[in-house]
Design a protein around this motif. Sequence first.
Motif: not given
Lengths: 530, 530
Positions: A161, A163-166, A242, A270-272
């Motif tokens: 995702d 947008v959510s960075r997941t 979260p 979570r991803i960055r």
Amino acid sequence: MDMLWSGWGDPAEATPLPDTVIGLLHDLLGVEPRGSGPVALEDVAVPAPRWEPAARRALVAAVGGEEHVRTDPEARIRHTRGKSTPDLLRIREGDVTDVPEAVVLPAGHDEVLAVLRACAEHGLAVVPFGGGTSVVGGLAPERRPFVALDLRRMDGLLALDPVSRTATLQPGLRAPRAEALLAEHGFTLGHFPQSYEWATVGGFAATRSSGQASAGYGRFDEMVLGLTLATPRGTLDTGRAPRSAAGPDLRQLILGSEGAFGVITSVTVRIRPLPATRLYEGWRFASFEEGAAALRRLAQDGPRPTVLRLSDETETLIGLAQPDAIGSGAREPSAGCTAVAGYEGTQEDTACRRERAAAVLRACGGTPLGGEPGRRWAAGRYSAPYLRDALLDAGALVETLETATFWSRVPELYAAVRDALTGTLTGAGTPPLVMCHISHVYENGASLYFTVVSARGEDAVAHWTRAKHAANEAILAAGGTISHHHGVGTDHRDWYLREAGPLGTDALRAVKRRLDPDGVLNPGVLLPAD
Amino acid sequence: MDMLWSGWGDPAEATPLPDTVIGLLHDLLGVEPRGSGPVALEDVAVPAPRWEPAARRALVAAVGGEEHVRTDPEARIRHTRGKSTPDLLRIREGDVTDVPEAVVLPAGHDEVLAVLRACAEHGLAVVPFGGGTSVVGGLAPERRPFVALDLRRMDGLLALDPVSRTATLQPGLRAPRAEALLAEHGFTLGHFPQSYEWATVGGFAATRSSGQASAGYGRFDEMVLGLTLATPRGTLDTGRAPRSAAGPDLRQLILGSEGAFGVITSVTVRIRPLPATRLYEGWRFASFEEGAAALRRLAQDGPRPTVLRLSDETETLIGLAQPDAIGSGAREPSAGCTAVAGYEGTQEDTACRRERAAAVLRACGGTPLGGEPGRRWAAGRYSAPYLRDALLDAGALVETLETATFWSRVPELYAAVRDALTGTLTGAGTPPLVMCHISHVYENGASLYFTVVSARGEDAVAHWTRAKHAANEAILAAGGTISHHHGVGTDHRDWYLREAGPLGTDALRAVKRRLDPDGVLNPGVLLPAD
């Protein structure tokens, strides 16, 4: 590729010690060279599986094919124990007392559930197996017979995702593959423990792993937003937001449960964004105390580097911070302690943080050593376990252990563990080299990572075990935690129970009995087998 | 000072609505003015305590004196339920069906243990009582008789470690007093929920409270480093290090347990230097969507303001974001949505973050509104509950609820909850005003905080309950959590059990039974009473 069965990593990467180092080990520590490496794989005697044919049939049905229930000696040897020094000492001698009856390879969550049911029915214990890199006895259960549940077929990126960075990852994904899959979308997880090249996402979650870039990306348990757990009693799904005020955080009950409550079958993290820049630099401080104060200042007031670590005087001198450059420390321009500060992110962000952090480090007494120590650290950041194999080959005893506490207690904990290790091994006739670094920093405390090298004594496993137990006692007495990032397994269990206290232990046993009433899952790991 | 028994806060602060607003409520929502406020305290009929004399004697012995076991009607009325709108509607009419038999005031951990033992022995349930500000039915247990365990005598700062930046606080400390004690040492906790003026440290921990400055200081559960829990089976102590890999995080099992597992008797938190500067500013966005995207950008890529919130179009128009300026929104220069961004810290740090954040907000379409909206928000940040009393006095129904989810699901969750509230109340003949703001942001998601105003219908409690249940269903269906920071209590419990799932619930029940085998603690709160 499979990990070397009798040691670490890719056999092609193994490098013997130079003669100069072997000479130093002898002169300094009395290490006697030993001619013999590990026994040959084909010489290891593996007993036939101790199970009923019906158990095998049930497992084959659970995972949909004979080829996913492996009973050949090689597969079973490769799933015997983990990668602690005692584990390696035993397997190198062909000791397979902890061998699984079979290696079972499920393809997904439902197959894991089916395996758990089949094992409960047929009296088999189950040891979830990711990268097999445990250094705390997490893969050697106390109940037999057992099967190793190898999760390597569950190695997909299930969802991302942006947008959510997941991202939702399967547990059998090895970290480099997870990073490659995320990089296709422009993202990173940012989790780089020393076991990075071999360890898996499920293992990171089950053991609360912490990576070398934790100052910037956080610990693995801080990255986790959701988990799915397969248990003998069904499925537990967590993580709708979260953060939540809806009761106790069930994610935090699964994280660190080390396979004793269930099998983690998916992890949402979570991803960055992939960093544009990565830069690591060295700093020199006059003493460990001065360097620790500088790290504390950055951890508390920022700016926070992505990587932040500090070797004590001994580790700096020996140069173990850069294992490929062992012995080179003595050639550094000055004594004291070396720190590595690293920055990852956008060009602008890293430049800004680097400049402000450098001002803080200078103000705290630091001398910049430029990029070379940082590059050396980065080049060797995953190679210490290879060095351990070479040291074992050379007849030395070498092991690591780690702990954490609040900043004000760091000096006492540091001295207590060092004294316990030095005292015990010296008393046993093998004075050791004890090195330490601060490996992870927080606003309120830090972790200490110790490396010990000595001669090995008559019975190397017993020799180390005495030193390790003394260190464990010192950690508890000085107010530290029995493990900051290696986990509990069977090796730390008795001290863990004291840390958790009788009522904390009782609460966890209640959870265990509810989710795993037959005690199928990793019996003896984390909690005593019933 | 004691909280107003029939409403919120300091009675001297109560302000009736201006006639213009009463007129608007009538014209817009059909709210009929009602002449009657709450009944008089002395007219509330409280039944005599339903307990054996031996129970009273045991409790007096537990807390060392008659004066700490209060059975006068006023004390018991003041400990009846919390401060949700249904709670207020009932207490305003003199309904004390949830009255405790007594209010017991222990002086310390050991007295709490003694109270729990005495209550278990005499068949009394126990409701831990901090500030009494629960808005989710957290103080109305399902088992009777019960005593309210008021923790106000346990209000000390037990320890402060300036090096590690930690403080150990007793649970009965109200937030302003905690801040004052920390400020003597130059520190702040940084936890400022709307209930700040009345709520306690123990309550923050038990309910996973989240403050208005959470973007900068984190949620309360993120501040907690250690907890001591008194249970009927003894003491549970947690937190030897900021972070640990020693098993599941027991702190996270206690946080959010809402008194159902034990009584929190001390909380060790991280503290930060008192900020030199506090600055709050307003921003205008064309739409909620545009504003949400801007908040997300700051939450994900920084720089992170200390306070960051965004009102939707309706809330902006009504001006409820600044309750003291209700109705003033229409006088703003443009339509759209107002955000507040606040910065607290050193002069240099706030200036730097403010400048960089402003650039991001502009790039995302924001128009700066200067310091005035920020000052208005700050001036009214704790006053919404007073406004609620005034609205109830004026005959309106008003209540809030909140949830959270991942960023990509925010639009769907927002629409779903708004539609559920609007649809239900409109269907019941009282079309509502539904306002919303993003109250807390994370890298991966955000919380939504809804305020609803309508006419009250025939039976106001039943009227609201229908709307609330519809919102709860909408939250679960849209993937949100049933509570981001209010907690579970009894009001959210049935939806919480669905969120946790049968196996998650089962695990928590197992913990509950182990720590509280007689079901003494808050029966029916969080989990169903056995």
